[in-house]
Motif scaffolding. Structure first.
Motif, short mmCIF file in Angstrom:
data_model
loop_
_atom_site.label_atom_id
_atom_site.label_comp_id
_atom_site.label_asym_id
_atom_site.label_seq_id
_atom_site.Cartn_x
_atom_site.Cartn_y
_atom_site.Cartn_z
N GLY A 99 4.01 16.66 -9.37
CA GLY A 99 5.78 17.34 -8.68
C GLY A 99 5.07 18.85 -9.23
N ARG A 108 3.05 19.08 -1.12
CA ARG A 108 4.37 17.80 -1.02
C ARG A 108 4.90 16.66 -0.50
NH1 ARG A 108 4.48 16.92 -5.51
NH2 ARG A 108 6.93 15.81 -5.59
N ARG A 149 -3.46 9.63 -3.74
CA ARG A 149 -2.71 10.59 -3.29
C ARG A 149 -1.25 11.10 -4.16
NH1 ARG A 149 -4.44 12.19 1.24
NH2 ARG A 149 -5.05 10.34 3.20
N ASP A 162 4.16 13.08 -0.38
CA ASP A 162 5.30 12.51 -1.33
C ASP A 162 6.57 11.63 -0.09
OD1 ASP A 162 4.29 11.90 -3.59
OD2 ASP A 162 5.73 14.22 -4.41
#
Length: 429
Positions: free
Chosen positions: A260, A206, A256, A209
């Motif tokens: 989520g 995560r 990338r 992001d």
């Protein structure tokens, strides 16, 4: 006088004028899904909290911060308003042995709930259409769902929606990538913000992001999972790309892109637009071959996606989609005999597939005609004493100039249809 009550912040009313565009989108989506053999399934809005903790991932933003969770006062169980639909669909498939005899293509829709800061296109109660293919292992179904979405955009007349795809590999490849990410970010620990430090060992994927400015060069240099795919994952991804190329679907590979939620593996994809600012993802999904087993079922491959309805409505409006027109006809009438004929005329036209509003509440012809015009109807059907006596109906065009004509009731369905040419509800499919 009692104080007026308002809707909860971030949970919005959809009023009739706006709801017609929602219906157009949902009807078109259902039409397309059914053409590919996806059947409708409904699952509860409330589920046991462990379903989402185990299914979505304990260290995801959704589970840590965004779920509406409460205690059932009857038995003390922890319950949660669903933040997404996939976990509930898989729970239903396990509970009812849906894939025992054969794979299933299903879809559902409705409200989801996440406690986050409301902004345009991102609300605390939001709506999704969720599509799942359960029991299919090959990349052909991944491609099918992406192609189906391309057909939906075409049917809705949407342009400038682009596709990004990636592969995040299988569990072993993800573990190796996780370890490589931790080692990479530990070398730059002094640049991590509080959120990055919290995620470093819990969910380093995560961090990719993160919008933290000092981290952007570090993120750009981070190990890419797609570079470490094994033979099977690489073959799956290459086959997916070949199928999309064959179908003429344009895409970019975004190394990338990770999505989520923890349950994804191999294929992930998003459809993105620049027309909505920061909330640019209008549909996204991918493969989740381990979710059945994580929720207590037998290992079962699966792939699916969700469409954000609010964002789709915003996109349709931004690209000039008009709200659907009003009814085909509005019947105005005055007098008892005229009222009886008006009721018969309205039902006859409805029998022939027309949408007709029958005026209620009385009033003069002038006031009724104002209401007919405000309704958005294309034609006004006028019935007074003279029409009732002669079994005729006067028809006046409301949306453009034209003379008022008199039509015998026996000829009305054919004449009404000829005057009121309907548009194709679904565009070019």
């Amino acid at each position: 006088m009692a104080a007026s009550l308002q809707a909860v912040r971030g949970m919005n009313d959809v009023l009739p004028d706006e709801a017609t565009l929602w219906q157009r989108f949902e009807d078109t989506a259902r039409f397309v899904f059914e053409r590919y053999g996806y059947r409708h399934l409904r699952v509860p809005i409330v589920e046991a909290t462990p379903l989402f903790v185990r299914g979505i991932g304990e260290h995801t933003d959704v589970v840590e911060h965004e779920m509406y969770t409460f205690e059932d006062k009857l038995n003390g169980d922890s319950l949660t308003l669903r933040p997404e639909a996939t976990a509930g669909i898989v729970r239903a498939a396990i509970e009812h042995s849906l894939v025992y005899e054969r794979p299933q293509r299903v879809w559902t829709g409705g409200p989801m709930f996440r406690h986050e800061r409301p902004q345009k296109g991102r609300y605390r109660q939001f709506h999704q259409l969720d599509v799942e293919a359960l029991g299919f292992a090959g990349p052909d179904v991944d491609a099918e769902q992406i192609i189906m979405l391309a057909r939906l955009w075409q049917a809705l007349g949407l342009a400038d929606v682009r596709l990004a795809i990636n592969s995040i590999g299988d569990a072993g490849e993800r573990r190796a990538h996780r370890d490589a990410l931790i080692a990479h970010f530990e070398q730059h620990a002094h640049l991590l913000d509080d959120d990055g430090r919290r995620r470093l060992h819990a969910n380093p994927l995560r961090i990719l992001d993160s919008k933290h400015p000092p981290l952007q060069d570090v993120i750009a240099a981070a190990p890419r999972l797609v570079d470490g795919l094994g033979v099977d994952s690489r073959a799956h991804f290459d086959s997916l790309r070949a199928l999309l190329d064959e179908a003429g679907i344009g895409y970019v590979v975004d190394p990338r892109l990770v999505r989520g939620l923890d349950y994804y593996n191999r294929t992930v994809f998003e459809w993105i637009t620049d027309a909505l600012g920061a909330q640019g993802t209008v549909a996204g999904g991918g493969r989740y071959d381990g979710l059945f087993e994580a929720l207590g079922g037998k290992p079962t491959p699966a792939c699916g996606f969700a469409i954000g309805v609010e964002r789709m409505i915003l996109l349709m409006e931004a690209q000039g989609a008009a709200h659907p027109a009003g009814p085909d006809g509005y019947v105005v009438h005055a007098g008892e005999r005229a009222a009886a004929l008006a009721r018969r005329v309205a039902e006859t036209l409805r029998d022939h597939g027309a949408s007709v509003v029958l005026h209620a509440g009385g009033g003069s012809f002038k006031s009724q005609m104002k209401k007919a015009d405000a309704s958005g109807a294309r034609l006004a059907l006028i019935i007074g004493d003279n029409e009732a006596a002669s079994d005729t109906v006067a028809i006046k065009t409301l949306r453009s100039g034209g003379d008022q004509i008199s039509v015998p009731v026996k000829d009305l369905p054919a004449r009404f249809a000829a005057l009121n040419v309907s548009k194709d509800e679904y565009g070019s499919l």
